[in-house]
Design a protein around this motif. Structure first.
Motif, PDB file in Angstrom:
ATOM      1  N   LEU A 163     -39.152 -35.009  23.668  1.00 14.56           N
ATOM      2  CA  LEU A 163     -38.083 -34.994  24.671  1.00 14.56           C
ATOM      3  C   LEU A 163     -37.161 -36.202  24.500  1.00 14.56           C
ATOM      4  O   LEU A 163     -35.929 -36.080  24.524  1.00 14.56           O
ATOM      5  CB  LEU A 163     -38.688 -34.977  26.077  1.00 14.56           C
ATOM      6  N   ILE A 164     -37.754 -37.361  24.291  1.00 11.66           N
ATOM      7  CA  ILE A 164     -36.965 -38.585  24.089  1.00 11.66           C
ATOM      8  C   ILE A 164     -36.130 -38.477  22.816  1.00 11.66           C
ATOM      9  O   ILE A 164     -34.951 -38.866  22.805  1.00 11.66           O
ATOM     10  CB  ILE A 164     -37.879 -39.819  24.070  1.00 11.66           C
ATOM     11  N   ALA A 165     -36.703 -37.932  21.761  1.00 11.15           N
ATOM     12  CA  ALA A 165     -35.959 -37.768  20.509  1.00 11.15           C
ATOM     13  C   ALA A 165     -34.764 -36.830  20.698  1.00 11.15           C
ATOM     14  O   ALA A 165     -33.662 -37.113  20.207  1.00 11.15           O
ATOM     15  CB  ALA A 165     -36.885 -37.234  19.411  1.00 11.15           C
ATOM     16  N   LEU A 166     -34.964 -35.748  21.426  1.00 15.14           N
ATOM     17  CA  LEU A 166     -33.873 -34.802  21.652  1.00 15.14           C
ATOM     18  C   LEU A 166     -32.800 -35.396  22.560  1.00 15.14           C
ATOM     19  O   LEU A 166     -31.603 -35.176  22.347  1.00 15.14           O
ATOM     20  CB  LEU A 166     -34.420 -33.493  22.226  1.00 15.14           C
ATOM     21  N   MET A 167     -33.217 -36.157  23.558  1.00 20.77           N
ATOM     22  CA  MET A 167     -32.255 -36.829  24.434  1.00 20.77           C
ATOM     23  C   MET A 167     -31.419 -37.820  23.617  1.00 20.77           C
ATOM     24  O   MET A 167     -30.200 -37.910  23.789  1.00 20.77           O
ATOM     25  CB  MET A 167     -32.997 -37.559  25.557  1.00 20.77           C
ATOM     26  N   THR A 168     -32.067 -38.524  22.720  1.00 19.31           N
ATOM     27  CA  THR A 168     -31.367 -39.472  21.854  1.00 19.31           C
ATOM     28  C   THR A 168     -30.388 -38.742  20.938  1.00 19.31           C
ATOM     29  O   THR A 168     -29.243 -39.188  20.757  1.00 19.31           O
ATOM     30  CB  THR A 168     -32.382 -40.280  21.016  1.00 19.31           C
ATOM     31  N   ALA A 169     -30.824 -37.618  20.382  1.00 18.46           N
ATOM     32  CA  ALA A 169     -29.944 -36.838  19.501  1.00 18.46           C
ATOM     33  C   ALA A 169     -28.702 -36.376  20.256  1.00 18.46           C
ATOM     34  O   ALA A 169     -27.585 -36.435  19.720  1.00 18.46           O
ATOM     35  CB  ALA A 169     -30.703 -35.641  18.932  1.00 18.46           C
ATOM     36  N   GLU A 170     -28.875 -35.941  21.496  1.00 15.40           N
ATOM     37  CA  GLU A 170     -27.724 -35.522  22.294  1.00 15.40           C
ATOM     38  C   GLU A 170     -26.774 -36.700  22.514  1.00 15.40           C
ATOM     39  O   GLU A 170     -25.556 -36.560  22.378  1.00 15.40           O
ATOM     40  CB  GLU A 170     -28.165 -34.938  23.636  1.00 15.40           C
ATOM     41  N   ALA A 171     -27.336 -37.844  22.878  1.00 13.41           N
ATOM     42  CA  ALA A 171     -26.498 -39.019  23.127  1.00 13.41           C
ATOM     43  C   ALA A 171     -25.725 -39.425  21.871  1.00 13.41           C
ATOM     44  O   ALA A 171     -24.568 -39.828  21.953  1.00 13.41           O
ATOM     45  CB  ALA A 171     -27.357 -40.179  23.624  1.00 13.41           C
ATOM     46  N   VAL A 172     -26.355 -39.292  20.708  1.00 15.82           N
ATOM     47  CA  VAL A 172     -25.717 -39.686  19.451  1.00 15.82           C
ATOM     48  C   VAL A 172     -24.526 -38.784  19.121  1.00 15.82           C
ATOM     49  O   VAL A 172     -23.475 -39.262  18.691  1.00 15.82           O
ATOM     50  CB  VAL A 172     -26.739 -39.698  18.289  1.00 15.82           C
ATOM     51  N   VAL A 173     -24.666 -37.486  19.322  1.00 12.32           N
ATOM     52  CA  VAL A 173     -23.590 -36.574  18.912  1.00 12.32           C
ATOM     53  C   VAL A 173     -22.518 -36.378  19.984  1.00 12.32           C
ATOM     54  O   VAL A 173     -21.444 -35.869  19.674  1.00 12.32           O
ATOM     55  CB  VAL A 173     -24.132 -35.200  18.442  1.00 12.32           C
ATOM     56  N   LEU A 174     -22.775 -36.794  21.198  1.00 16.61           N
ATOM     57  CA  LEU A 174     -21.772 -36.671  22.264  1.00 16.61           C
ATOM     58  C   LEU A 174     -20.774 -37.829  22.179  1.00 16.61           C
ATOM     59  O   LEU A 174     -20.734 -38.705  23.040  1.00 16.61           O
ATOM     60  CB  LEU A 174     -22.451 -36.650  23.641  1.00 16.61           C
ATOM     61  N   ARG A 175     -19.968 -37.801  21.137  1.00 16.89           N
ATOM     62  CA  ARG A 175     -18.984 -38.858  20.894  1.00 16.89           C
ATOM     63  C   ARG A 175     -17.683 -38.231  20.388  1.00 16.89           C
ATOM     64  O   ARG A 175     -17.705 -37.151  19.800  1.00 16.89           O
ATOM     65  CB  ARG A 175     -19.509 -39.837  19.850  1.00 16.89           C
ATOM     66  N   PRO A 176     -16.580 -38.946  20.602  1.00 15.13           N
ATOM     67  CA  PRO A 176     -15.311 -38.444  20.038  1.00 15.13           C
ATOM     68  C   PRO A 176     -15.438 -38.257  18.529  1.00 15.13           C
ATOM     69  O   PRO A 176     -16.191 -38.956  17.862  1.00 15.13           O
ATOM     70  CB  PRO A 176     -14.318 -39.570  20.374  1.00 15.13           C
ATOM     71  N   GLY A 177     -14.705 -37.297  18.034  1.00 10.43           N
ATOM     72  CA  GLY A 177     -14.765 -37.000  16.610  1.00 10.43           C
ATOM     73  C   GLY A 177     -15.753 -35.885  16.297  1.00 10.43           C
ATOM     74  O   GLY A 177     -16.014 -35.595  15.138  1.00 10.43           O
ATOM     75  N   MET A 178     -16.270 -35.255  17.336  1.00 10.20           N
ATOM     76  CA  MET A 178     -17.207 -34.151  17.140  1.00 10.20           C
ATOM     77  C   MET A 178     -16.522 -33.034  16.353  1.00 10.20           C
ATOM     78  O   MET A 178     -15.338 -32.779  16.538  1.00 10.20           O
ATOM     79  CB  MET A 178     -17.684 -33.621  18.499  1.00 10.20           C
ATOM     80  N   THR A 179     -17.267 -32.385  15.501  1.00  8.47           N
ATOM     81  CA  THR A 179     -16.765 -31.253  14.718  1.00  8.47           C
ATOM     82  C   THR A 179     -17.425 -29.973  15.224  1.00  8.47           C
ATOM     83  O   THR A 179     -18.453 -30.025  15.900  1.00  8.47           O
ATOM     84  CB  THR A 179     -17.087 -31.449  13.226  1.00  8.47           C
TER      85      THR A 179
ATOM     86  N   ARG B  56     -22.390 -39.628  29.580  1.00  5.19           N
ATOM     87  CA  ARG B  56     -22.775 -40.471  30.713  1.00  5.19           C
ATOM     88  C   ARG B  56     -23.997 -39.876  31.423  1.00  5.19           C
ATOM     89  O   ARG B  56     -24.934 -40.597  31.760  1.00  5.19           O
ATOM     90  CB  ARG B  56     -21.608 -40.629  31.688  1.00  5.19           C
ATOM     91  N   TRP B  57     -23.993 -38.553  31.615  1.00  2.00           N
ATOM     92  CA  TRP B  57     -25.145 -37.904  32.265  1.00  2.00           C
ATOM     93  C   TRP B  57     -26.412 -38.034  31.417  1.00  2.00           C
ATOM     94  O   TRP B  57     -27.505 -38.239  31.950  1.00  2.00           O
ATOM     95  CB  TRP B  57     -24.839 -36.435  32.560  1.00  2.00           C
ATOM     96  N   VAL B  58     -26.261 -37.909  30.102  1.00  2.00           N
ATOM     97  CA  VAL B  58     -27.425 -38.063  29.218  1.00  2.00           C
ATOM     98  C   VAL B  58     -27.947 -39.500  29.302  1.00  2.00           C
ATOM     99  O   VAL B  58     -29.162 -39.737  29.345  1.00  2.00           O
ATOM    100  CB  VAL B  58     -27.078 -37.672  27.759  1.00  2.00           C
ATOM    101  N   MET B  59     -27.055 -40.454  29.350  1.00  2.00           N
ATOM    102  CA  MET B  59     -27.473 -41.857  29.444  1.00  2.00           C
ATOM    103  C   MET B  59     -28.136 -42.161  30.791  1.00  2.00           C
ATOM    104  O   MET B  59     -29.087 -42.952  30.857  1.00  2.00           O
ATOM    105  CB  MET B  59     -26.283 -42.787  29.200  1.00  2.00           C
ATOM    106  N   ILE B  60     -27.654 -41.538  31.855  1.00  2.00           N
ATOM    107  CA  ILE B  60     -28.317 -41.696  33.164  1.00  2.00           C
ATOM    108  C   ILE B  60     -29.751 -41.187  33.063  1.00  2.00           C
ATOM    109  O   ILE B  60     -30.685 -41.836  33.535  1.00  2.00           O
ATOM    110  CB  ILE B  60     -27.525 -40.968  34.270  1.00  2.00           C
ATOM    111  N   GLN B  61     -29.924 -40.039  32.424  1.00  2.00           N
ATOM    112  CA  GLN B  61     -31.280 -39.502  32.233  1.00  2.00           C
ATOM    113  C   GLN B  61     -32.145 -40.486  31.450  1.00  2.00           C
ATOM    114  O   GLN B  61     -33.302 -40.720  31.804  1.00  2.00           O
ATOM    115  CB  GLN B  61     -31.231 -38.185  31.460  1.00  2.00           C
ATOM    116  N   ALA B  62     -31.588 -41.035  30.390  1.00  2.00           N
ATOM    117  CA  ALA B  62     -32.343 -41.968  29.546  1.00  2.00           C
ATOM    118  C   ALA B  62     -32.764 -43.202  30.336  1.00  2.00           C
ATOM    119  O   ALA B  62     -33.894 -43.685  30.184  1.00  2.00           O
ATOM    120  CB  ALA B  62     -31.504 -42.379  28.336  1.00  2.00           C
TER     121      ALA B  62
END
Length: 151
Positions: free
Chosen positions: A18-34, A125-131
């Motif tokens: 769960l922590i790994a998936l939360m981290t993956a979401e936080a990593v890809v939720l950034r400007p420049g997404m394809t 921001r919501w993912v980071m609140i969860q983290a």
């Protein structure tokens, strides 16, 4: 004893996933997404949901079939705090999940669609609140396991 150990192992394994998936979401939720990253993000989010259900299920199995038994946990204030934090984290996961689903629907119509930077920032921001809330779960767990607050 073996059952308790195996249930604990499963519970911890799902928590780490769960922590790994939360981290993956936080990593890809950034400007420049394809567009391919958006597709990957929707897979991460689905796996996050399934893993959260596995964490809950393995926790319930530990509650009812673990060595300490339900009586120990159900009267423990830290157990209730832990469940409350888990529910709050689950509620905080809804806004990004709904956004990701909306984005995927838009991407089906527009193959080059990517979310606006403000939308990505809000979901992240919501993912980071969860983290950050997740940090409270081990505290509740150790206090609960040691019977702190029990009469």
């Amino acid at each position: 004893m073996l059952t308790d150990a195996l249930l604990a192992f499963l519970h911890y394994t799902f928590i780490f996933l769960l922590i790994a998936l939360m981290t993956a979401e936080a990593v890809v939720l950034r400007p420049g997404m394809t567009p391919p990253v958006l597709k990957r993000l929707s897979i991460y989010d689905l796996l996050y949901f399934l893993t959260a259900m596995a964490v809950l299920a393995s926790g319930l199995l530990r509650l009812f079939y673990g060595a300490k038994g339900a009586q120990f946990y159900l009267h423990n204030p830290w157990f209730h705090a832990k469940i409350t934090v888990f529910v709050v984290i689950a509620l905080c996961s809804l806004p990004p999940t709904f956004a990701i689903r909306r984005w995927r629907r838009q991407a089906r119509s527009l193959p080059d669609f990517v979310p606006m930077p403000a939308e990505l920032k809000s979901a992240r921001r919501w993912v980071m609140i969860q983290a950050h809330l997740l940090i409270l779960l081990p505290l509740c767990a150790v206090m609960m396991a040691r019977g702190v607050g029990m009469k």
